[in-house]
Write an enzyme that holds these catalytic residues in place. Structure first.
Site, PDB file in Angstrom:
ATOM      1  N   GLU A  40       0.870  -1.163   0.000  1.00  0.00           N
ATOM      2  CA  GLU A  40       0.000   0.000   0.000  1.00  0.00           C
ATOM      3  C   GLU A  40       0.918   1.228   0.000  1.00  0.00           C
ATOM      4  OE1 GLU A  40      -2.690   0.455   3.334  1.00  0.00           O
ATOM      5  OE2 GLU A  40      -3.426   2.354   2.511  1.00  0.00           O
ATOM      6  N   ARG A 271       5.521 -12.933   9.355  1.00  0.00           N
ATOM      7  CA  ARG A 271       6.194 -11.691   9.014  1.00  0.00           C
ATOM      8  C   ARG A 271       7.549 -11.626   9.712  1.00  0.00           C
ATOM      9  NH1 ARG A 271       2.905  -7.567   9.402  1.00  0.00           N
ATOM     10  NH2 ARG A 271       4.412  -5.981   9.928  1.00  0.00           N
ATOM     11  N   LYS A 281       4.778   0.873   9.211  1.00  0.00           N
ATOM     12  CA  LYS A 281       4.817   2.191   8.565  1.00  0.00           C
ATOM     13  C   LYS A 281       4.228   3.259   9.468  1.00  0.00           C
ATOM     14  CE  LYS A 281       3.272   0.131   4.804  1.00  0.00           C
ATOM     15  NZ  LYS A 281       2.556  -0.069   3.551  1.00  0.00           N
TER      16      LYS A 281
HETATM   17  P1  ATP Z   1       2.952  -2.051   7.869  1.00  0.00           P
HETATM   18  O1  ATP Z   1       2.418  -2.811   9.020  1.00  0.00           O
HETATM   19  O2  ATP Z   1       4.363  -1.648   8.025  1.00  0.00           O
HETATM   20  O3  ATP Z   1       2.078  -0.932   7.428  1.00  0.00           O
HETATM   21  P2  ATP Z   1       1.777  -3.573   5.826  1.00  0.00           P
HETATM   22  O4  ATP Z   1       1.697  -5.047   5.855  1.00  0.00           O
HETATM   23  O5  ATP Z   1       0.561  -2.808   6.130  1.00  0.00           O
HETATM   24  O6  ATP Z   1       2.984  -3.125   6.705  1.00  0.00           O
HETATM   25  P3  ATP Z   1       1.777  -3.373   3.026  1.00  0.00           P
HETATM   26  O7  ATP Z   1       2.200  -2.248   2.160  1.00  0.00           O
HETATM   27  O8  ATP Z   1       0.353  -3.704   3.075  1.00  0.00           O
HETATM   28  O9  ATP Z   1       2.324  -3.058   4.462  1.00  0.00           O
HETATM   29  O10 ATP Z   1       2.654  -4.662   2.739  1.00  0.00           O
HETATM   30  C1  ATP Z   1       2.994  -5.150   1.477  1.00  0.00           C
HETATM   31  C2  ATP Z   1       3.401  -6.578   1.627  1.00  0.00           C
HETATM   32  O11 ATP Z   1       4.505  -6.696   2.508  1.00  0.00           O
HETATM   33  C3  ATP Z   1       2.278  -7.397   2.226  1.00  0.00           C
HETATM   34  O12 ATP Z   1       2.160  -8.587   1.499  1.00  0.00           O
HETATM   35  C4  ATP Z   1       2.723  -7.643   3.638  1.00  0.00           C
HETATM   36  O13 ATP Z   1       2.232  -8.843   4.128  1.00  0.00           O
HETATM   37  C5  ATP Z   1       4.247  -7.649   3.500  1.00  0.00           C
HETATM   38  N1  ATP Z   1       4.881  -7.273   4.760  1.00  0.00           N
HETATM   39  C6  ATP Z   1       4.663  -6.162   5.495  1.00  0.00           C
HETATM   40  N2  ATP Z   1       5.379  -6.188   6.630  1.00  0.00           N
HETATM   41  C7  ATP Z   1       6.090  -7.336   6.611  1.00  0.00           C
HETATM   42  C8  ATP Z   1       7.020  -7.950   7.502  1.00  0.00           C
HETATM   43  N3  ATP Z   1       7.368  -7.382   8.665  1.00  0.00           N
HETATM   44  N4  ATP Z   1       7.537  -9.148   7.150  1.00  0.00           N
HETATM   45  C9  ATP Z   1       7.209  -9.726   5.992  1.00  0.00           C
HETATM   46  N5  ATP Z   1       6.338  -9.212   5.115  1.00  0.00           N
HETATM   47  C10 ATP Z   1       5.782  -8.028   5.407  1.00  0.00           C
HETATM   48 MG    MG Z   2      -1.071  -2.128   5.592  1.00  0.00          MG
END
Ligand code: ATP
Ligand code: MG
Length: 578
Positions: A40, A271, A281
């Site tokens: 995102e 994760r 983020k």
């Molecule tokens: P955040 O919690 O930092 O906002 P998010 O999962 O909301 O992270 P996205 O932009 O939705 O961020 O993530 C894109 C991809 O990266 C998704 O498939 C998510 O599962 C993966 N991802 C995010 N954080 C991690 C992590 N700590 N380890 C592995 N994969 C991750």
């Molecule tokens: Mg997210």
């Protein structure tokens, strides 16, 4: 050159690869492997995303498939083009290629809306006009079923009319939501008529004001996968409870003829949790907006743009991803594992240079004033093909302040009056004393050199010394700013709750920042470093791996960031051969 880390070896098997192998065995996808990395654009990518990127792109790469870079831009208020650009740059920097498969969820809004109408017409979605509070109150709990909304029995015609008017902007934000009609008594709360569309007047960074209703993530994501013919939709563990809805939605839409079968399959993995950083983020934004760091690309930030500036390498991240593997259960990885992966790659990849970070003058009293000569040092101890470089030697040199003790402590092998050491790649010198100012502060160390002891010349080996110091000629040194970074947080789990945290209040991770996470010094560097280009990497012997900052370096005037220290401490190497 050792090349143990640069080339990726055959990836280790894991439950995701096993699932792909099984699909290939049964011919489910005719051998096709199509994955996606779906960020995102609501912030910069962090180290955790690197794990997901390496997994998704790596999987596609090793099965001869493709991985899409897809922006999941369904939440306009928090998203922006700046974030899109930074994400593209980061994935590219990691070395992955999405070929022509760059997609935006917002490009599918028409299709998503058509899917919503189709659910309504089939009696599988309804417009709910309860307030958010009322909906929450009727949601039920893990042990109690939810309660049907009073609007749940609206006719398909009425629902369709309301949905169209929602889209046309006839209602204020929050007046209605569209919900899937599955069952308020489902044991899985995510299946209790989840919201799939909401009214939100927000300007989207790509679609502008075309829409005033936006799909919910859980509705949008499966549709995005299906539109793109994704085979394996890999996501993190927190979406495990959403899988039944993912499947319900795509099965329902496939029944209605929207998508062909087989349908994409969601597979969850744990994760990355890493000590000494926060990987969210939302929290990283707080660090940036609160001015606690110099921006998203501050070298201390656990973002990929920060990592790049810090001097971490794409190869190091890939090695890290391979080494930590993928698992089905959450666990913690220590930051030292990531640092070690960077060292392993940098040890192979970084030429050696000399830097004096805490300079103290050493005067060779028997070396003729106004003269100098060249010494030679290898660019890499294990790569003779990288050649030698010249290091000027003269009467006045810079050495590390800690390499001299007027009154040595037991076991000190470096410079002290009467002791003999080798100036690495240069001469053997004998310390004869030191100079002080009126206040008694040390201003220079004095020594005499042995002209027949020059490294690499016949006879130089006759000198047996225990200490082996690095140095830079004072007249030729390049004086530069060097930033020494430590971990951003002082504690391993900055976002964990503590016993003394107030009830119901999130732990203040800002309070756990490491006040000593950056130290800036004016260092004396060997002259060759003046020509370093932005992003050139080096090992400064004894001090660690460094990179010329990509933004603050000017032509002929690079400044350096320390990526990571050397693992082996100097003391252990001290007795090493010149
Ligand atoms: P955040 O919690 O930092 O906002 P998010 O999962 O909301 O992270 P996205 O932009 O939705 O961020 O993530 C894109 C991809 O990266 C998704 O498939 C998510 O599962 C993966 N991802 C995010 N954080 C991690 C992590 N700590 N380890 C592995 N994969 C991750
Ligand atoms: Mg997210």
């Amino acid at each position: 050159m050792t090349n143990a880390t640069a080339a990726t070896t055959t990836p280790a098997s894991n439950f995701i690869r096993n699932a792909v192998d099984e699909d290939n065995r049964t011919g489910k996808w005719d051998g096709r492997v199509e994955t996606r990395f779906p960020p995102e654009p609501n912030g910069y990518l962090h180290y955790g995303h690197a794990k997901s990127i390496c997994l998704n792109f790596g999987l596609a790469e090793s099965y001869g498939g493709v991985c899409h870079l897809r922006f999941d831009d369904t939440n306009p208020e928090k998203e922006s083009q700046e974030y899109v650009d930074s994400i593209i740059a980061a994935v590219r920097w990691l070395g992955f290629d999405w070929k022509q498969h760059l997609y935006f969820a917002s490009d599918y809004f028409d299709i998503m809306y058509a899917c919503a109408e189709s659910l309504v017409k089939a009696g599988k979605a309804y417009v709910d006009s309860q307030s958010a509070d009322e909906m929450r109150a009727r949601r039920g709990t893990l042990t109690e079923a939810g309660i049907d909304s009073p609007y749940r029995t609206r006719s398909a015609e009425e629902n369709l009319d309301l949905l169209r008017r929602m889209r046309a902007g006839e209602f204020p934000d929050g007046a209605h939501v569209l919900r899937a009609k599955i069952g308020m008594d489902s044991p899985n709360i995510n299946m209790r008529d989840p919201a799939i569309y909401r009214i939100r007047r927000a300007t989207h960074h790509r679609t502008g004001d075309k829409w005033c209703i936006y799909p919910m993530y859980t509705f949008a994501h499966p549709i995005e996968d299906a539109i793109e013919n994704v085979t394996h939709s890999i996501c993190t563990l927190e979406f495990e409870d959403q899988r039944p809805f993912y499947e319900w939605l795509l099965e329902t839409l496939a029944d209605a003829g929207h998508f062909p079968r087989p349908l994409p399959r969601q597979i969850e993995f744990a994760r990355l949790n890493l000590t000494y950083v926060v990987l969210s983020k939302r929290k990283l934004i707080q660090l940036v907006e609160g001015g606690h760091v110099g921006g998203w690309n501050d070298p201390r930030m656990p973002t990929l743009s920060g990592a790049r500036r810090r001097g971490f390498t794409p190869e190091g991240f890939r090695l890290f991803a391979e080494r930590i593997g993928v698992a089905k259960a959450d666990s913690w990885i220590d930051m030292s594992v990531l640092e070690e992966c960077m060292r392993e790659h940098l040890n192979d990849a970084a030429p050696r240079r000399i830097a004096v970070l805490d300079p103290l003058k050493l005067i060779i009293t028997n070396y003729a004033e106004g003269t100098s000569e060249l010494c030679q040092a290898p660019n890499h101890p294990l790569a003779p093909e990288w050649g030698l470089r010249d290091m000027p030697f003269g009467r006045e040199l810079w050495i590390e302040r800690e390499d001299f003790m007027e009154t040595p402590v037991k076991g000190f092998r470096r410079l002290y009056p009467g002791n003999t050491v080798r100036l690495r790649y240069g001469f053997v010198v004998k310390c004869t004393g030191c100079e002080k100012d009126a206040a008694g502060n040390l201003t220079a160390v004095l020594a005499e050199y042995f002209p027949d002891s020059k490294s690499g010349t016949p006879g130089a080996d006759h000198y047996k010394v225990k200490g082996n110091l690095h140095w830079v000629s004072a007249t030729h040194a390049y004086t530069a700013e060097v930033r020494l970074y430590e971990r951003l947080f002082a504690v391993p789990h900055p976002d964990a709750r503590r016993e003394d945290d107030a009830e119901g209040v999130e732990h203040d991770f800002i309070a756990d920042l490491n006040p000593a996470s950056i130290r800036v010094v004016e260092a004396r560097l060997e002259p060759a470093l003046r020509a370093a280009h932005p992003e050139d990497r080096f090992q400064f012997e004894r001090h660690g791996y460094f990179i010329a900052d990509r933004f603050d370096s000017a032509e002929g005037a690079p400044v350096f960031n320390r990526t990571v220290t050397l693992k082996a401490s100097w003391t252990k190497n001290e007795g090493g051969k010149a």
